[in-house]
Design a protein around this motif. Structure first.
Motif, mmCIF file in Angstrom:
data_model
loop_
_atom_site.group_PDB
_atom_site.id
_atom_site.type_symbol
_atom_site.label_atom_id
_atom_site.label_comp_id
_atom_site.label_asym_id
_atom_site.label_seq_id
_atom_site.Cartn_x
_atom_site.Cartn_y
_atom_site.Cartn_z
ATOM 1 N N GLY A 181 0.694 -1.208 0.055
ATOM 2 C CA GLY A 181 -0.002 0.045 0.104
ATOM 3 C C GLY A 181 0.729 1.218 -0.016
ATOM 4 N N ASP A 182 1.983 1.340 0.931
ATOM 5 C CA ASP A 182 2.812 2.420 0.690
ATOM 6 C C ASP A 182 3.324 2.828 -0.492
ATOM 7 N N ARG A 183 3.994 1.745 -1.281
ATOM 8 C CA ARG A 183 4.517 1.929 -2.574
ATOM 9 C C ARG A 183 3.272 2.284 -3.541
ATOM 10 N N VAL A 211 -2.750 -13.996 -1.282
ATOM 11 C CA VAL A 211 -3.114 -13.259 -2.441
ATOM 12 C C VAL A 211 -2.735 -11.656 -2.296
ATOM 13 N N ILE A 212 -2.450 -10.970 -3.331
ATOM 14 C CA ILE A 212 -2.194 -9.703 -3.431
ATOM 15 C C ILE A 212 -3.261 -9.203 -4.378
ATOM 16 N N ARG A 213 -3.966 -8.127 -3.938
ATOM 17 C CA ARG A 213 -5.183 -7.526 -4.590
ATOM 18 C C ARG A 213 -4.908 -6.007 -4.662
ATOM 19 N N ALA A 214 -5.487 -5.536 -5.922
ATOM 20 C CA ALA A 214 -5.562 -3.892 -6.008
ATOM 21 C C ALA A 214 -6.636 -3.713 -6.949
ATOM 22 N N GLY A 215 -7.081 -2.613 -6.624
ATOM 23 C CA GLY A 215 -8.004 -1.829 -7.382
ATOM 24 C C GLY A 215 -7.452 -0.518 -8.334
ATOM 25 N N VAL A 216 -7.635 -0.596 -9.727
ATOM 26 C CA VAL A 216 -6.657 0.287 -10.325
ATOM 27 C C VAL A 216 -7.480 1.012 -11.440
ATOM 28 N N GLU A 218 -5.850 2.127 -16.975
ATOM 29 C CA GLU A 218 -4.820 2.677 -17.711
ATOM 30 C C GLU A 218 -3.239 2.511 -16.952
ATOM 31 N N ARG A 219 -3.468 2.246 -15.757
ATOM 32 C CA ARG A 219 -2.436 1.929 -14.664
ATOM 33 C C ARG A 219 -2.185 0.424 -14.418
ATOM 34 N N VAL A 220 -2.735 -0.440 -14.861
ATOM 35 C CA VAL A 220 -2.794 -1.765 -14.453
ATOM 36 C C VAL A 220 -1.358 -2.263 -14.763
ATOM 37 N N GLY A 262 0.763 6.470 -6.365
ATOM 38 C CA GLY A 262 -0.796 6.917 -6.491
ATOM 39 C C GLY A 262 -1.583 5.902 -7.818
ATOM 40 N N LEU A 263 -0.987 4.678 -7.877
ATOM 41 C CA LEU A 263 -1.583 3.783 -8.716
ATOM 42 C C LEU A 263 -2.888 3.259 -8.399
#
Length: 637
Positions: free
Chosen positions: A499-501, A526-531, A534-536, A507-508
């Motif tokens: 989260g920090d990076r 699992v690593i999860r992210a919502g983006v 265009e930033r995938v 800001g991705l």
């Protein structure tokens, strides 16, 4: 208006932070009978927010199809007119008052809830509002309710909006980028029984004190355990902080008992438990709890199906007696089977449009082999739920619902011996033939479905990324070092290092974190992210960089101390409410962690050494064998 809303939909409470404000209508309420019972809707919810100035009373209804919106709207108007013309019955008034009195206690059963209520009401009026709430509730009369209904339930004051989806072609496309991808069949619920620390922590939790050991919180709970002659396990923790009680009765009949062909049957059977038995129909069961102001909810995960009752301790005997009837004598009436089927199918179709849940399910289908329980969706698929018959439900019940599969966990101001006697009285005569099925899951190793897969979902604004592999079981010697490692990597603050990076520095992403779900076998890491779509690509690159950095450089002593401090000090917060205690007792019993686990927990975390965490970082984070799934409006360039 609070009492009127309770009669129409069931009391929700006024704690905006922790009350079940999104809960479906209670089964004995007027709107449930008018809409869900008549299959005009699958979900009904009301919202009455206390504010400084006049605000909205809002009803939200979910329909099974687009043909029902006019009949459903008319049914609501009919019910509101009936209240205006004829009012409520004395029994309805008494039930609504009981619900609100119980809800008031339940909304203040932890210091966190109470602090939130005090702060909120002081900001809009005065904290003193809470001190005489029960008195004001008891002063409400039938005439008051009719007067309020006539004043506010008018055509002129009403605004109605409908979201009616337009039929369109299937918009989900699958691109197999590498390895052997599997076509999506369903998505898996993001929630599971498996243990996960809180995602959010105080910023101070990032920094460890200079002390070599964390100051230990005092855990005063001393759970008492007893097993009846028929195999029913009972675990009780006496908690004298308030007049409430939680009873969580769990059957080892979770989705692990499903087959691929009958996926979702465990969840379906669990939902049916509240819908009638040989002695009571669905409304009589609901009335038994609702009239006492209690909240009954059913949930199924991979391991168990659980019924949880939150109410006042004075009604403990009635609650246990009702639960015994529900578990021992379900009748699976066909009309109720079809009603529950309609609700489940509507929910499945809604969830299939959720990018995060789709990504999670496709990931599971890649990293677990065919036939493995963790590959399936707890709720099943549209096709599997449509195929299930009443006889299937009954056969599942007859095989897996038995006393030696049942655990009853109780927390509240009640003596353990009193609980043992009540459970013995209600469940003691229940018997089962033959030996129970084993309670175990097949082991699985990383590397089955590595590679990448894109699920293109058009008309979405966000992409969800799921990157993971089967990790370890809760019985692994690496379990506690992995808890510490996961806290550092993807949990601390707003998502740890990830989260920090990803979120703070570059800001991705809207969110980025990791989850570690150890169970009877290797649960997913699992690593999860919502983006933004265009930033995938950049987000995936940063994920992999952080993984390699962790494996190559390890973690610092300060990070280890901070993670251990958080894990130890967060335990009392998890045990703040009776429901939190009951759920923890269930987990201890299911995983056989020992009656003294709460007292040993700090030692288990404190015993994790720097070398243990470094070893896990280098040997357990098998992301070179992981699967990467991207769901949303994204296409590879």
């Amino acid at each position: 208006m609070l009492i009127l809303d309770a009669a129409l939909n069931g009391a929700k409470g006024i704690n905006l932070w922790s009350s079940p404000l999104d809960a479906n209508a209670t089964k004995s309420s007027r709107l449930y009978k008018a809409l869900i019972d008549k299959r005009l809707a699958t979900y009904v919810n009301s919202n009455l927010v206390p504010t400084q100035n006049p605000y909205l009373y809002k009803l939200t209804i979910t329909l099974p199809d687009t043909f029902q919106y006019q009949p459903a709207e008319e049914a609501i108007y009919d019910e509101l007119e009936r209240v205006k013309n004829y009012g409520l019955t004395s029994s309805e008034l008494s039930k609504a008052k009981n619900q609100w009195v119980a809800r008031a206690f339940l909304d203040q059963d932890t210091s966190t809830k109470l602090a939130h209520q005090l702060g909120y009401f002081e900001s809009i009026a005065s904290y003193k509002f809470l001190s005489n709430l029960e008195e004001k509730i008891n002063q409400v009369s039938l005439d008051d309710l009719r007067r309020v209904a006539i004043k506010y339930f008018t055509n002129r004051a009403r605004t109605v909006g409908w979201f009616v989806p337009v039929e369109k072609k299937q918009s989900i496309e699958v691109e197999k980028l590498s390895a052997e991808g599997q076509l999506p069949r369903s998505r898996q619920s993001a929630t599971s029984l498996l243990i996960r620390p809180y995602h959010l922590a105080s910023p101070a939790a990032r920094f460890a004190s200079d002390a070599t050991q964390v100051s230990r919180p005092k855990i005063s709970l001393s759970p008492q355990r007893k097993v009846l002659s028929n195999g029913v396990s009972i675990v009780v923790a006496e908690n004298t902080t308030g007049p409430t009680i939680t009873i969580r009765a769990s059957m080892k009949a979770g989705a692990m008992r499903d087959s691929d062909e009958k996926a979702g049957i465990a969840n379906f059977v669990g939902q049916m438990l509240e819908h009638g038995n040989r002695n009571k129909n669905v409304y009589q069961i609901a009335e038994g709890f609702d009239f006492l102001g209690a909240n009954l909810k059913t949930d199924t995960d991979y391991l168990v199906t659980s019924l949880t009752v939150n109410g006042l301790k004075k009604d403990a005997e009635t609650f246990i007696s009702l639960l015994a009837e529900i578990f021992q004598n379900p009748s699976f009436p066909q009309s109720e089977v079809e009603k529950v089927r309609m609700e489940r199918l509507t929910e499945l179709r809604q969830e299939a449009d959720d990018t995060q849940l789709v990504a999670d399910q496709i990931l599971r289908e890649r990293i677990y082999p065919p036939g493995h329980p963790f590959r399936r969706k707890v709720e099943g698929t549209v096709k599997s739920v449509e195929r299930l018959k009443s006889q299937d439900l009954l056969s599942f019940y007859m095989r897996y619902y038995r006393p030696d599969h049942l655990t009853v966990c109780v927390a509240g101001d009640i003596k353990p011996e009193a609980v043992f006697q009540l459970v013995e009285k209600s469940f003691g005569s229940w018997s089962a033939k033959g030996a129970p099925d084993s309670f175990s899951l097949p082991s699985v190793a990383p590397g089955l479905g590595g590679g990448e897969q894109v699920v293109t979902m058009k008309n979405k604004s966000q992409c969800d990324i799921a990157f993971g592999f089967p990790s370890i079981s809760i019985r692994s010697p690496s379990y506690y070092p992995m808890l510490v490692l996961n806290q550092i990597f993807g949990q601390a603050g707003l998502g740890g290092r990830l989260g920090d990076r990803i979120r703070d520095q570059e800001g991705l992403a809207y969110y980025a974190y990791s989850s570690f779900d150890a169970s009877l076998c290797e649960g997913p890491f699992v690593i999860r992210a919502g983006v933004n779509p265009e930033r995938v690509d950049r987000t995936v690159t940063v994920m992999k960089e952080e993984i390699e950095k962790l494996k190559a450089q390890g973690v610092t002593e300060m990070e280890v101390k901070a993670a251990k401090r958080y894990l130890i000090l967060s335990l009392p917060i998890q045990l703040e409410s009776n429901e939190g205690i009951a759920r923890t007792l269930e987990r201890i019993e299911l995983f056989q962690l020992g009656n003294d686990y709460l007292q040993r927990y700090a030692d288990l975390i404190e015993g994790v050494k720097m070398d243990n965490v470094l070893d896990c970082a280098r040997t357990r984070l098998s992301f070179d064998q992981a699967a990467l799934v991207i769901a949303g409006p994204y296409e590879r360039k």
